[in-house]
Structures are given as C-alpha cells and as structure tokens.
Design a protein around this motif. Structure first.
Motif, mmCIF file in Angstrom:
data_model
loop_
_atom_site.group_PDB
_atom_site.id
_atom_site.type_symbol
_atom_site.label_atom_id
_atom_site.label_comp_id
_atom_site.label_asym_id
_atom_site.label_seq_id
_atom_site.Cartn_x
_atom_site.Cartn_y
_atom_site.Cartn_z
ATOM 1 N N LEU A 78 0.893 -1.197 -0.074
ATOM 2 C CA LEU A 78 -0.145 0.077 -0.241
ATOM 3 C C LEU A 78 0.870 1.276 0.011
ATOM 4 C CD1 LEU A 78 -2.806 -1.093 2.828
ATOM 5 C CD2 LEU A 78 -3.038 -0.806 0.180
ATOM 6 N N LEU A 79 1.987 1.465 0.580
ATOM 7 C CA LEU A 79 2.770 2.526 0.655
ATOM 8 C C LEU A 79 3.390 2.504 -0.669
ATOM 9 C CD1 LEU A 79 4.875 2.042 4.195
ATOM 10 C CD2 LEU A 79 3.275 3.990 3.603
ATOM 11 N N ARG A 83 3.015 5.963 -2.615
ATOM 12 C CA ARG A 83 4.381 6.528 -3.516
ATOM 13 C C ARG A 83 4.180 7.070 -4.978
ATOM 14 N NH1 ARG A 83 9.807 6.787 -2.763
ATOM 15 N NH2 ARG A 83 9.978 5.618 -0.898
ATOM 16 N N ILE A 84 3.483 5.836 -5.621
ATOM 17 C CA ILE A 84 3.504 6.350 -7.011
ATOM 18 C C ILE A 84 2.470 7.535 -6.972
ATOM 19 C CG2 ILE A 84 2.339 5.272 -9.135
ATOM 20 C CD1 ILE A 84 3.714 2.480 -7.987
ATOM 21 N N TRP A 85 1.276 7.426 -6.313
ATOM 22 C CA TRP A 85 0.209 8.515 -6.276
ATOM 23 C C TRP A 85 0.974 10.014 -6.025
ATOM 24 C CZ3 TRP A 85 -4.132 9.649 -2.017
ATOM 25 C CH2 TRP A 85 -4.960 10.179 -2.588
ATOM 26 N N SER A 89 1.266 12.866 -9.040
ATOM 27 C CA SER A 89 0.350 13.943 -8.582
ATOM 28 C C SER A 89 1.419 15.202 -8.491
ATOM 29 C CB SER A 89 -0.141 14.024 -7.254
ATOM 30 O OG SER A 89 -0.979 13.019 -6.909
ATOM 31 N N LEU A 90 2.776 15.080 -8.275
ATOM 32 C CA LEU A 90 3.598 16.176 -8.485
ATOM 33 C C LEU A 90 4.206 16.254 -9.931
ATOM 34 C CD1 LEU A 90 5.912 16.325 -5.092
ATOM 35 C CD2 LEU A 90 3.964 17.582 -5.981
ATOM 36 N N PRO A 111 -2.605 13.309 -3.152
ATOM 37 C CA PRO A 111 -2.636 13.453 -1.605
ATOM 38 C C PRO A 111 -2.125 14.800 -1.277
ATOM 39 C CG PRO A 111 -0.647 12.340 -2.810
ATOM 40 C CD PRO A 111 -1.668 12.621 -3.803
ATOM 41 N N TYR A 112 -1.748 15.677 -2.008
ATOM 42 C CA TYR A 112 -1.318 16.875 -1.487
ATOM 43 C C TYR A 112 -2.597 17.896 -1.350
ATOM 44 C CZ TYR A 112 3.122 15.177 -2.945
ATOM 45 O OH TYR A 112 4.711 14.685 -2.913
#
Length: 177
Positions: A78-79, A83-85, A89-90, A111-112
């Motif tokens: 899940l981490l 991490r990929i998300w 996103s960035l 997630p940001y």
C-alpha cells in the motif's frame, strides 16, 4: 527468498526514481528553477544508502530465519501505491532534491490536497515498515530516528523556499488546515 525479491525491487525502484528526479531537475532548471538546501543532500543520500546496507546486514547476518510479517507486507505494498500517487501527482515537480520554480503554483491535488508532505510520510513509514517486515529492529529504530532528524532539517528549508518563491502559503491555507 522474499527478502531478496523485495530488497532488489526497492533498490531498482529507487534507481528509477533517481532517473526521474534527474529528468525533472533538468526540466525545472530549463524553466528557471533553482536548488535550495543542497548542503544537506549528501547526508540524505548517505542516510538512505546506509539504511539499505544496514537492512541487508541485519537480515542476512543477524537472523537465523527470515520470516516476513505478512500483515506488514500488505502495508508495504500500500505504501508503494501511495508513493506512486505522490510521484504522479507532483509530475515534473517531484524530485529528490529541493528544486524551486519561482512563481509556480504549488501542487494541491492527489494526496497533496490532504497533507503537506505525503511523500515524506511514505518515506518515514517505509523506513519503519521495511525493516520490521523482516524483524530488523535495530535498523528500523536507528534509521527512523535518523530520518526524522533529516526531515527536521529538510522540511523547514523546503517550506521557507516555497513560501518565498511560490503561492505555497496561500495554497496551503486554502487546502490544508
């Protein structure tokens, strides 16, 4: 056997991330970006390399039998997705260095939109979960502490630079309390 698979997977993942970071740094610098906090970066690299060496030594030389905690394996997977998300996103703004593009609008999606530094959260949890997965308690303890100390230096430098050069202060007030 599972230790070797996960260990090699994470090493390959980190090497790919370094290639992505180098590409992103080149793109950002071409747009006028600059690096801040460069003096702590070699220490961060040393910390992460030492983490993998410590993990390898503790698991291979100080454990008679490596049996992973499968519940932690689920957390680890899940981490990786989280991490990929963060990375996606960035986009071009993601980097292992603190690269600042003056006048940029900070990313407040993915997630940001929920927390300020989700990628650092992932790293903190990985540095704890990966060793615990294989009962490498000394590595988990030492590097969790060292990583928090590193982030205690890095995050204020990054936030100060973002506040000075981007819309970070107003974006964070709007999106994250």
């Amino acid at each position: 056997m599972i230790f070797y698979f996960i260990f090699v997977f994470v090493i390959i993942q980190r090497l790919v991330e370094l290639l992505i970071a180098k590409r992103n740094e080149k793109l950002m610098r071409a747009k006028g970006a600059y690096e801040v906090g460069a003096s702590h970066y070699p220490f961060m690299i040393a910390l992460h390399v030492s983490f993998f060496i410590s993990l390898l030594i503790e698991v291979l030389y100080f454990k008679s039998m490596v049996v992973p905690f499968y519940g932690l394996l689920v957390v680890f997977v899940l981490l990786q997705l989280f991490r990929i998300w963060c990375l996606v996103s960035l986009g071009m703004y993601w980097n292992t260095k603190v690269i600042i593009l003056p006048g940029a609008n900070v990313v407040v999606k993915g997630p940001y939109s929920y927390i300020r530094h989700p990628n650092y959260l992932v790293v903190c949890l990985e540095i704890l979960v990966l060793p615990l997965l294989f009962q490498a308690y000394v590595t988990a303890l030492i590097f969790t502490i060292l990583n928090f100390l590193m982030l205690a230096v890095r995050i204020p430098i990054e936030e100060k630079a973002l506040k000075e050069a981007t819309d970070y202060a107003t974006s964070m007030k709007r999106n994250i309390n």
